[in-house]
Design a protein around this motif. Structure first.
Motif, PDB file in Angstrom:
ATOM      1  N   GLY A 116      -2.545  -0.492   9.979  1.00  0.00           N
ATOM      2  CA  GLY A 116      -2.613  -1.753   9.242  1.00  0.00           C
ATOM      3  C   GLY A 116      -1.869  -1.694   7.928  1.00  0.00           C
ATOM      4  N   MET A 117      -1.940  -0.548   7.261  1.00  0.00           N
ATOM      5  CA  MET A 117      -1.225  -0.358   5.992  1.00  0.00           C
ATOM      6  C   MET A 117       0.277  -0.529   6.172  1.00  0.00           C
ATOM      7  N   ILE A 118       0.844   0.176   7.158  1.00  0.00           N
ATOM      8  CA  ILE A 118       2.283   0.123   7.377  1.00  0.00           C
ATOM      9  C   ILE A 118       2.704  -1.243   7.908  1.00  0.00           C
ATOM     10  N   ASP A 119       1.897  -1.826   8.780  1.00  0.00           N
ATOM     11  CA  ASP A 119       2.162  -3.165   9.302  1.00  0.00           C
ATOM     12  C   ASP A 119       2.228  -4.169   8.157  1.00  0.00           C
ATOM     13  N   ALA A 120       1.235  -4.131   7.263  1.00  0.00           N
ATOM     14  CA  ALA A 120       1.206  -5.058   6.130  1.00  0.00           C
ATOM     15  C   ALA A 120       2.421  -4.867   5.232  1.00  0.00           C
ATOM     16  N   ASN A 121       2.764  -3.619   4.946  1.00  0.00           N
ATOM     17  CA  ASN A 121       3.935  -3.355   4.097  1.00  0.00           C
ATOM     18  C   ASN A 121       5.206  -3.931   4.695  1.00  0.00           C
ATOM     19  N   PHE A 136       0.865  -1.179   0.000  1.00  0.00           N
ATOM     20  CA  PHE A 136       0.000   0.000   0.000  1.00  0.00           C
ATOM     21  C   PHE A 136       0.900   1.226   0.000  1.00  0.00           C
ATOM     22  N   SER A 137       0.834   2.000  -1.071  1.00  0.00           N
ATOM     23  CA  SER A 137       1.720   3.159  -1.187  1.00  0.00           C
ATOM     24  C   SER A 137       0.956   4.469  -1.034  1.00  0.00           C
ATOM     25  N   ASP A 138       0.052   4.758  -1.954  1.00  0.00           N
ATOM     26  CA  ASP A 138      -0.663   6.035  -1.953  1.00  0.00           C
ATOM     27  C   ASP A 138      -2.093   5.927  -1.435  1.00  0.00           C
ATOM     28  N   ALA A 139      -2.496   4.719  -1.048  1.00  0.00           N
ATOM     29  CA  ALA A 139      -3.861   4.517  -0.571  1.00  0.00           C
ATOM     30  C   ALA A 139      -3.882   3.367   0.434  1.00  0.00           C
TER      31      ALA A 139
END
Length: 341
Positions: A313-318, A297-300
């Protein structure tokens, strides 16, 4: 206090219909003030319930929601998978912007095609601000290919993004001074949670073998991630998805991946995967297997209602996906045990 927020012109072209839509909406909605009115609203008079805040990206929405708490009703413009670099405001967006009490966007020209609309809304007397306005410019990246502009992908450095909560708290306190202390407290609580996330990302990225600690993605959205967490970053496209990758860019990455024997590269949820897939095919033609390490997930943010539909959650998943795909280690379920893979 005069509204000192100004929007410098950038290189992109703004289309006349949006301007006409804006002025038409002003008339239809009976919005107070004119384009020449620059005094910002400094309090929240007449609101027995939550005031209305329009936000742009999911990352901004999550940040504002954490700081504002129950005091504001948040109206996000951009949903999952939407590329803010290319986003143009619709007629419905303009209506929402005019009905809002506060408008909050990311800034640094991330939402470049909305700049004229933001400027028009600010001149109508609304409080309009970017969450990145309060950041020390010496901490921002200025990639040479972006021709004098800052890299807008600040949220990729959790520690730097955390500082944006202070500016949101300050601006909401000016708008609604009766609850200033509540906003400061909410910001501090959110920053404490983000400190734990920042430590987690640092730990799992450091677990990747040093010679494989290279992140290859569709476009250069991970520069701050690279600086903060000690991982080299390569991409097919530049900082903005408005640039188009060519055969030379693909071949350059194929040569790099073959030489370094990097095991995986990544697609992005808001960017077309065709260039990344071309790199994988190019490596295969050279007899080298490079896996797709998953979607980042970069821009969304991820889907609404899903853990990845939050900034944490976005940063965790990345971080978890990057670590695992490149030979590092990450706990089952990631940082908070909520990842399903």
């Amino acid at each position: 206090m005069p509204n000192s927020h100004r929007f410098p012109r950038i290189r992109r072209t703004f289309h006349l219909p949006i301007t006409w839509v804006f002025f038409g909406a002003v008339v239809l909605l009976g919005c107070e003030g004119t384009a020449g009115h620059t005094s910002p609203v400094l309090s929240a008079p007449g609101h027995s319930g939550p005031y209305r805040v329009v936000t742009t990206t999911g990352m901004v929405t999550d940040l504002v929601r954490a700081v504002a708490g129950a005091r504001a009703e948040i109206w996000p413009l951009m949903g999952p998978g939407v590329d803010p670099h290319l986003y143009k405001p619709t007629r419905g967006d303009v209506k929402r912007l005019l009905e809002a009490d506060v408008v909050v966007y990311s800034g640094l020209f991330l939402e470049g095609r909305m700049s004229e609309t933001f400027s028009q809304v600010a001149r109508s007397g609304k409080r309009v601000f970017a969450v990145t306005d309060g950041l020390d410019r010496s901490r921002l990246r200025q990639p040479p290919e972006f021709q004098g502009h800052y890299d807008p992908h600040v949220w990729m450095d959790v520690g730097l993004w955390s500082l944006c909560a202070d500016h949101v708290s300050q601006m909401l306190a000016e708008f609604d001074p009766d609850h200033a202390e509540e906003y400061r407290r909410n910001a501090a609580n959110y920053q404490a949670v983000l400190k734990g996330l920042d430590d987690y990302v640092r730990r799992v990225i450091a677990s990747i073998p040093a010679d494989k600690r290279v992140l290859v993605t569709a476009h250069d959205a991970f520069g701050y991630f690279s600086q903060a967490y000690g991982i080299e970053v390569r991409s097919v496209q530049g900082v903005t998805t408005e640039s188009e990758a060519g055969v030379r860019d693909v071949n350059r990455l194929v040569d790099f991946l073959v030489e370094r024997a990097i095991p995986a590269i990544f697609v992005e949820s808001s960017v077309n995967s065709k260039h990344v897939e071309a790199v994988v095919e190019g490596c295969a033609a050279r007899g080298v297997k490079v896996a797709l390490g998953g979607t980042l997930f970069s821009d969304a943010l991820g889907p609404a209602g899903d853990y990845t539909g939050t900034y944490i959650g976005m940063i965790d998943a990345n971080a978890t996906r990057i670590a695992r795909a490149l030979g590092g280690t990450a706990p089952p379920g990631g940082y908070q045990g909520q990842l399903s893979e």
